[in-house]
Design a protein around this motif. Structure first.
Motif, PDB file in Angstrom:
ATOM      1  N   ALA A 172       0.821  -1.217   0.000  1.00 47.01           N
ATOM      2  CA  ALA A 172       0.000   0.000   0.000  1.00 47.01           C
ATOM      3  C   ALA A 172       0.849   1.259   0.000  1.00 47.01           C
ATOM      4  CB  ALA A 172      -0.961  -0.004   1.194  1.00 47.01           C
ATOM      5  N   ASN A 173       2.033   1.164  -0.611  1.00 48.40           N
ATOM      6  CA  ASN A 173       2.914   2.328  -0.744  1.00 48.40           C
ATOM      7  C   ASN A 173       2.679   2.911  -2.133  1.00 48.40           C
ATOM      8  OD1 ASN A 173       4.932   4.248  -0.680  1.00 48.40           O
ATOM      9  ND2 ASN A 173       6.525   2.840   0.048  1.00 48.40           N
ATOM     10  N   TYR A 174       1.575   3.611  -2.293  1.00 52.33           N
ATOM     11  CA  TYR A 174       1.129   4.042  -3.612  1.00 52.33           C
ATOM     12  C   TYR A 174       2.058   5.095  -4.227  1.00 52.33           C
ATOM     13  CZ  TYR A 174      -2.968   1.927  -1.439  1.00 52.33           C
ATOM     14  OH  TYR A 174      -3.813   1.072  -0.772  1.00 52.33           O
ATOM     15  N   ARG A 175       2.605   5.947  -3.399  1.00 54.19           N
ATOM     16  CA  ARG A 175       3.494   6.977  -3.927  1.00 54.19           C
ATOM     17  C   ARG A 175       4.757   6.342  -4.512  1.00 54.19           C
ATOM     18  NH1 ARG A 175       3.084  12.168  -3.265  1.00 54.19           N
ATOM     19  NH2 ARG A 175       1.667  11.904  -1.489  1.00 54.19           N
ATOM     20  N   ARG A 176       5.312   5.367  -3.797  1.00 59.11           N
ATOM     21  CA  ARG A 176       6.520   4.703  -4.317  1.00 59.11           C
ATOM     22  C   ARG A 176       6.206   3.954  -5.612  1.00 59.11           C
ATOM     23  NH1 ARG A 176      11.348   1.754  -3.289  1.00 59.11           N
ATOM     24  NH2 ARG A 176      12.361   2.182  -5.272  1.00 59.11           N
ATOM     25  N   ALA A 177       5.042   3.337  -5.685  1.00 61.00           N
ATOM     26  CA  ALA A 177       4.653   2.639  -6.911  1.00 61.00           C
ATOM     27  C   ALA A 177       4.572   3.623  -8.077  1.00 61.00           C
ATOM     28  CB  ALA A 177       3.318   1.932  -6.715  1.00 61.00           C
ATOM     29  N   ASP A 178       3.979   4.787  -7.834  1.00 61.10           N
ATOM     30  CA  ASP A 178       3.868   5.788  -8.893  1.00 61.10           C
ATOM     31  C   ASP A 178       5.243   6.276  -9.339  1.00 61.10           C
ATOM     32  OD1 ASP A 178       2.027   7.512 -10.494  1.00 61.10           O
ATOM     33  OD2 ASP A 178       3.082   9.107  -9.431  1.00 61.10           O
ATOM     34  N   GLU A 179       6.181   6.389  -8.401  1.00 60.27           N
ATOM     35  CA  GLU A 179       7.542   6.794  -8.762  1.00 60.27           C
ATOM     36  C   GLU A 179       8.186   5.747  -9.676  1.00 60.27           C
ATOM     37  OE1 GLU A 179       9.309   7.171  -4.966  1.00 60.27           O
ATOM     38  OE2 GLU A 179       8.219   9.001  -4.438  1.00 60.27           O
ATOM     39  N   LEU A 180       7.923   4.491  -9.409  1.00 59.65           N
ATOM     40  CA  LEU A 180       8.482   3.432 -10.253  1.00 59.65           C
ATOM     41  C   LEU A 180       7.896   3.498 -11.663  1.00 59.65           C
ATOM     42  CD1 LEU A 180       8.415   0.529  -7.651  1.00 59.65           C
ATOM     43  CD2 LEU A 180      10.468   1.567  -8.631  1.00 59.65           C
ATOM     44  N   TYR A 181       6.594   3.692 -11.757  1.00 58.20           N
ATOM     45  CA  TYR A 181       5.973   3.783 -13.082  1.00 58.20           C
ATOM     46  C   TYR A 181       6.459   5.017 -13.840  1.00 58.20           C
ATOM     47  CZ  TYR A 181       2.848   0.264 -11.108  1.00 58.20           C
ATOM     48  OH  TYR A 181       2.342  -0.864 -10.518  1.00 58.20           O
ATOM     49  N   SER A 182       6.834   6.067 -13.099  1.00 53.14           N
ATOM     50  CA  SER A 182       7.328   7.281 -13.766  1.00 53.14           C
ATOM     51  C   SER A 182       8.631   7.022 -14.521  1.00 53.14           C
ATOM     52  CB  SER A 182       7.534   8.397 -12.738  1.00 53.14           C
ATOM     53  OG  SER A 182       8.661   8.144 -11.910  1.00 53.14           O
ATOM     54  N   ILE A 183       9.387   6.009 -14.091  1.00 51.26           N
ATOM     55  CA  ILE A 183      10.624   5.652 -14.813  1.00 51.26           C
ATOM     56  C   ILE A 183      10.272   5.184 -16.216  1.00 51.26           C
ATOM     57  CG2 ILE A 183      12.616   4.114 -14.857  1.00 51.26           C
ATOM     58  CD1 ILE A 183      12.491   4.036 -11.800  1.00 51.26           C
ATOM     59  N   LEU A 184       9.304   4.289 -16.323  1.00 53.77           N
ATOM     60  CA  LEU A 184       8.896   3.768 -17.628  1.00 53.77           C
ATOM     61  C   LEU A 184       8.253   4.857 -18.478  1.00 53.77           C
ATOM     62  CD1 LEU A 184       7.373   0.334 -16.528  1.00 53.77           C
ATOM     63  CD2 LEU A 184       9.690   0.814 -17.349  1.00 53.77           C
ATOM     64  N   HIS A 186       8.905   7.976 -18.319  1.00 56.16           N
ATOM     65  CA  HIS A 186       9.928   8.936 -18.747  1.00 56.16           C
ATOM     66  C   HIS A 186      10.511   8.491 -20.085  1.00 56.16           C
ATOM     67  CE1 HIS A 186      13.144  11.942 -18.241  1.00 56.16           C
ATOM     68  NE2 HIS A 186      13.929  11.037 -18.793  1.00 56.16           N
ATOM     69  N   ALA A 187      10.654   7.172 -20.239  1.00 52.64           N
ATOM     70  CA  ALA A 187      11.169   6.643 -21.514  1.00 52.64           C
ATOM     71  C   ALA A 187      10.118   6.729 -22.607  1.00 52.64           C
ATOM     72  CB  ALA A 187      11.622   5.190 -21.329  1.00 52.64           C
ATOM     73  N   ASP A 188       8.856   6.499 -22.263  1.00 52.83           N
ATOM     74  CA  ASP A 188       7.761   6.542 -23.237  1.00 52.83           C
ATOM     75  C   ASP A 188       6.497   6.956 -22.500  1.00 52.83           C
ATOM     76  OD1 ASP A 188       5.842   6.210 -25.145  1.00 52.83           O
ATOM     77  OD2 ASP A 188       6.127   4.047 -25.402  1.00 52.83           O
ATOM     78  N   GLU A 189       6.065   8.173 -22.702  1.00 52.16           N
ATOM     79  CA  GLU A 189       4.918   8.691 -21.956  1.00 52.16           C
ATOM     80  C   GLU A 189       3.623   7.974 -22.299  1.00 52.16           C
ATOM     81  OE1 GLU A 189       3.668  12.687 -22.942  1.00 52.16           O
ATOM     82  OE2 GLU A 189       4.818  12.607 -24.822  1.00 52.16           O
ATOM     83  N   TYR A 190       3.619   7.179 -23.382  1.00 52.23           N
ATOM     84  CA  TYR A 190       2.415   6.447 -23.762  1.00 52.23           C
ATOM     85  C   TYR A 190       2.600   4.931 -23.608  1.00 52.23           C
ATOM     86  CZ  TYR A 190       1.134  10.944 -25.807  1.00 52.23           C
ATOM     87  OH  TYR A 190       0.853  12.272 -25.994  1.00 52.23           O
ATOM     88  N   ASP A 191       3.528   4.535 -22.765  1.00 54.18           N
ATOM     89  CA  ASP A 191       3.766   3.106 -22.539  1.00 54.18           C
ATOM     90  C   ASP A 191       2.478   2.443 -22.047  1.00 54.18           C
ATOM     91  OD1 ASP A 191       4.477   0.701 -20.753  1.00 54.18           O
ATOM     92  OD2 ASP A 191       6.357   1.066 -21.815  1.00 54.18           O
ATOM     93  N   TYR A 192       2.003   1.454 -22.783  1.00 53.98           N
ATOM     94  CA  TYR A 192       0.692   0.844 -22.524  1.00 53.98           C
ATOM     95  C   TYR A 192       0.630   0.211 -21.131  1.00 53.98           C
ATOM     96  CZ  TYR A 192      -3.345  -2.247 -23.341  1.00 53.98           C
ATOM     97  OH  TYR A 192      -4.552  -2.898 -23.248  1.00 53.98           O
TER      98      TYR A 192
END
Length: 407
Positions: free
Chosen positions: A237-249, A251-257
């Motif tokens: 339930a660490n939602y902020r950390r999860a969002d930070e991880l998804y931001s990495i992907l 950053h490489a492709d803003e439309y990554d499915y």
């Protein structure tokens, strides 16, 4: 007859003369060799005898035969013509052996030994010897870096409920093994500075990499980041950390499915604590819809969004797509069971059983399917079937561990 005899005598005499000249030449050659004639003179004589010019190497043109024999007995000559060839051969053989040994160590021994250590550490983790397992993992990593072993260890730690060890393995894979470097990069991701070019320290950042951004030095392993995000979101339930991880992907492709869907799912869980996050979830799903079209996965996400935001009209509209317009389309059994339960709460009975069995046929081990089916059987006054469904739900929930907060 007399004329023939004179011709024969002339031929015999000519042959004898030729033999005499040949013998004289041989004698002269022998005399020249015995007298220690120089190689050029001997070559000149031989050239007249055989009728072909014989060249003498420059190194022997000023030497007599005696001098040449004396040189052959010298230490320098023996070193040059005997010792040096042997030494050269020995050096070449040694060099070849060293190259073969290095290549064998680098590309045969180290990979095999590393694989054995990775497996040994994994087996130690299986019997709960986690500290020793990580020590063995480090020894293996020093021999050879293998991404898949980070993931295998992390998945095993999750099954063992060792969540912090799993988090560490995922972070080591993406951000590196050095703790100081890893913590700094995690902080940079948290601050949204992946696109900035900046040195992180002379120990690991090189002059030739000065134009690299922080994103460039990450090991952007997409499956590991998605799995780690799911662990942070669903289990911890660490939602902020999860969002930070998804931001990495992203950053490489803003439309990554996959990253956009995962980010939307994370916002939906986050919304249980902060309803304002529903807007973020809708935006993530809408971005996927606009970029990739209305896939079944996206429609399922919107169905859950409409259920959670209590939008009965849209829930019925999406359910109609899967029940009437595209009845053979696959459904997400967990989301579809939740939608069936929502419609059941609104007083609808018709079609609910069909929805639940469609979800069951998709995956009979989803606990929500049996739970909602038990509720349906209670409402329709079939307690025997309700009890069986509840028993199945308990079994399915026990197999679905670790459980999310909602489950």
């Amino acid at each position: 007859m007399a004329h023939d005899d004179r011709a024969l005598d002339a031929a015999v005499l000519g042959d004898l003369a030729q033999r005499g000249r040949q013998r004289a030449a041989d004698d002269a050659h022998a005399d020249l060799l015995i007298a220690g004639g120089s190689p050029p003179k001997i070559a000149e004589l031989l050239s007249r005898i055989v009728g072909t010019r014989i060249a003498v190497p420059k190194g022997y043109q000023k030497q007599t035969g005696v001098e040449f024999e004396e040189e052959k007995r010298s230490l320098a000559y023996r070193f040059r013509h005997v010792v040096l060839p042997i030494l050269r051969t020995a050096v070449l053989v040694t060099l070849a052996a060293a190259i073969v040994g290095f290549l064998g160590y680098r590309f045969v021994y180290r990979p095999i030994h590393a694989a054995l250590l990775y497996r040994q550490g994994y087996e130690l983790a299986e019997i709960d010897r986690y500290e020793k397992a990580n020590e063995t993992f480090l020894r293996a990593w020093e021999l050879r870096h293998r991404d898949q072993w980070f993931i295998r260890y992390a998945e095993l730690f999750v099954r063992k409920y060792q969540y912090q060890l799993a988090v560490e393995k995922y972070d080591q894979l993406v951000f590196g093994m050095d703790p100081e470097r890893r913590d700094r990069l995690i902080e940079i991701v948290r601050d949204g500075e992946l696109g900035i070019s900046r040195a992180l320290g002379s120990r690991w950042y090189r002059r030739r990499e000065e134009r690299m951004t922080f994103f460039d030095v990450l090991n952007v392993h997409k499956p590991a980041i998605l799995d780690h995000g799911t662990l942070q979101s669903e289990v911890l339930a660490n939602y902020r950390r999860a969002d930070e991880l998804y931001s990495i992907l992203l950053h490489a492709d803003e439309y990554d499915y996959e990253a956009l869907l995962a980010r939307g799912d994370n916002f939906m869980r986050w919304a249980d604590e902060n309803p304002e996050r529903y807007k973020d979830a809708r935006l993530a799903y809408a971005t996927v819809l606009n970029r990739h079209g209305d896939t079944d996965e996206v429609l399922m996400r919107f169905l859950r969004y409409f259920v959670r935001t209590n939008n009965e009209r849209e829930v019925n509209r999406v359910v109609r797509v899967f029940e009437e317009i595209s009845p053979d389309a696959p459904v997400d059994p967990q989301i579809y069971a939740e939608a069936a339960g929502f419609l059941l709460d609104t007083g609808r009975i018709v079609g609910i059983r069909d929805m639940l069995f469609k979800a069951f046929n998709q995956d009979p081990l989803v606990p929500e399917v049996h739970y909602e089916l038990a509720r349906y059987n209670i409402i329709t006054n079939t307690p025997g079937e309700a009890r069986a469904a509840l028993d199945n739900a308990l079994t399915a929930f026990s197999r679905a561990e670790p459980l999310s907060q909602r489950r």
